[in-house]
Each structure stands twice: as C-alpha cells, then as structure tokens.
Design an enzyme around this catalytic site. Sequence first.
Site, PDB file in Angstrom:
ATOM      1  N   GLU A   1       0.877  -1.173   0.000  1.00 12.29           N
ATOM      2  CA  GLU A   1       0.000   0.000   0.000  1.00 12.29           C
ATOM      3  C   GLU A   1       0.910   1.218   0.000  1.00 12.29           C
ATOM      4  O   GLU A   1       1.643   1.458   0.960  1.00 12.29           O
ATOM      5  CB  GLU A   1      -0.932   0.047   1.205  1.00 12.29           C
ATOM      6  CG  GLU A   1      -1.878   1.250   1.107  1.00 12.29           C
ATOM      7  CD  GLU A   1      -2.661   1.536   2.383  1.00 12.29           C
ATOM      8  OE1 GLU A   1      -3.465   2.504   2.351  1.00 12.29           O
ATOM      9  OE2 GLU A   1      -2.475   0.851   3.395  1.00 12.29           O
TER      10      GLU A   1
ATOM     11  N   ASP B   1       5.216   4.632   3.443  1.00 14.37           N
ATOM     12  CA  ASP B   1       4.952   6.066   3.600  1.00 14.37           C
ATOM     13  C   ASP B   1       6.203   6.718   4.171  1.00 14.37           C
ATOM     14  O   ASP B   1       6.976   6.068   4.877  1.00 14.37           O
ATOM     15  CB  ASP B   1       3.763   6.305   4.528  1.00 14.37           C
ATOM     16  CG  ASP B   1       3.031   7.613   4.231  1.00 14.37           C
ATOM     17  OD1 ASP B   1       3.693   8.684   4.247  1.00 14.37           O
ATOM     18  OD2 ASP B   1       1.817   7.577   3.986  1.00 14.37           O
TER      19      ASP B   1
ATOM     20  N   ASP C   1      -2.407  12.114  -2.735  1.00 12.56           N
ATOM     21  CA  ASP C   1      -2.506  13.527  -3.091  1.00 12.56           C
ATOM     22  C   ASP C   1      -2.560  13.606  -4.618  1.00 12.56           C
ATOM     23  O   ASP C   1      -1.639  13.116  -5.282  1.00 12.56           O
ATOM     24  CB  ASP C   1      -1.278  14.274  -2.565  1.00 12.56           C
ATOM     25  CG  ASP C   1      -1.375  15.779  -2.756  1.00 12.56           C
ATOM     26  OD1 ASP C   1      -2.034  16.229  -3.717  1.00 12.56           O
ATOM     27  OD2 ASP C   1      -0.753  16.515  -1.956  1.00 12.56           O
TER      28      ASP C   1
END
Length: 223
Positions: free
Chosen positions: A50, A75, A124
Amino acid sequence: MGSKNKLKRFRENETFSNVIQPTREEVLNGFLLKGKWHTHFNNNNPIILELGCGKGEYTIALARKNPNINYIGVDIKGARFWRGAKIALEENLSNVAFLRTQIELIDLLFGENEVSEIWITFPDPQIKYTRTKHRLTNADFLSKYNTILKPNGIVNLKTDSEFMHGYTLGLLHGAGHEVLYAHHDIYKNYESPKEVTSTQTFYESQYLEKGKPITYIQFRIKQ
C-alpha cells in the site's frame, strides 16, 4: 499533532519489529531486503504494497482478512503509520510491515517480480501541472511499479479525486495498459469488487458521509 507526540512515535517506531526505516544512503547503496523480503516475513507468501499508506488502515484491514498474504504499508511519514504498526503488533498480525521511505525509491527497495499487487489509496492528486512528477500514477511511477511487479501483477487506485481518476484513466488508455475495472462512483455500482467497498479508511468514511463519490481503477501495466 504536537512535536512531542511525533518524537514519541518516532522513538516507538524504532522499537517496533514490523517497522523498517532505511536511510537514503542504505537504499541507494544496496538495500539489504531488496529481493529478500521473504526473510523478513519468514515465508514465501505473496507481497502486496500500500503506497502512501497514511495511518495504515487499509494495510491492516487487508492483512486481517488475508493471513496468507504479506502486506507492506509504505509512507515517508512515520508518525502516521505508527498507529497501524502498533495495532499490528497488538493483534499479532505477523503478515504486516511498514516501510518508511520515499515512494520514488520503490524500485530500489524491492526486487524484480517481488511484488504481487499494489494499492494506492487516496493519494494527493497533485493537481498543479508543476506537480505532475509527484503523481503516483504518472508514467515514471508506472515504470517503477512494472519493475517490481510479478507478470500480470495488479495495481489498484482508489481515490476521491475525480481529477486523479480521469488523469490516470486517460494515461492508461493512451499507453495501452490493461484496465480491468473502472468506475467513478463505486458505492453506487453493485458490480464493484467487494474487497474495495468493504474496506474503508477514516477519511473515506467522512467523504461518504458528505456524499462525495469514491472512484476506483484496477489495471495491469503493459510489459
């Protein structure tokens, strides 16, 4: 989030066995787990990523449902995925890991054909033209994904951004990639894949309460 809170989470992440935080130099000079992620999980189960995992909600939800698949949330913001990492440890989810890194380095962190599937959840959209290079579905990123994905590997994009949905769909069709499924409002389409509608992030549930449509694309990158 206050700076003290962030520092506390950063320190805790360093103690979590399911958090990997390589330096940029370690990545550029030959990341030790590249092509060897099975040694971290101690099995040869499929690996699903992910990208831009945020708090790790999607990673955790999928891992709970599929114990025989390994999930890695990626991330750069460790203070965010701290929560997901903590939950995974508390629930003894041994098929979960979190990788703190910049996504543009993804092809240096995973070996060729090492990944079975990629999820990109609510990225985003980087709407300004000058931010095109940061869109997670631009041609450069797709090329990197293609390197690490197994043959016929799948990419999933779930977003509330109509711009991101349209941009990605146009790029995929223009480049001849294989679009397996696409819909601009999956919760109003009864044919939507169940795993897509049954798993929601915190922000996604807020978008739905406001009546905002959620879009989804599933595709394969042309070899």
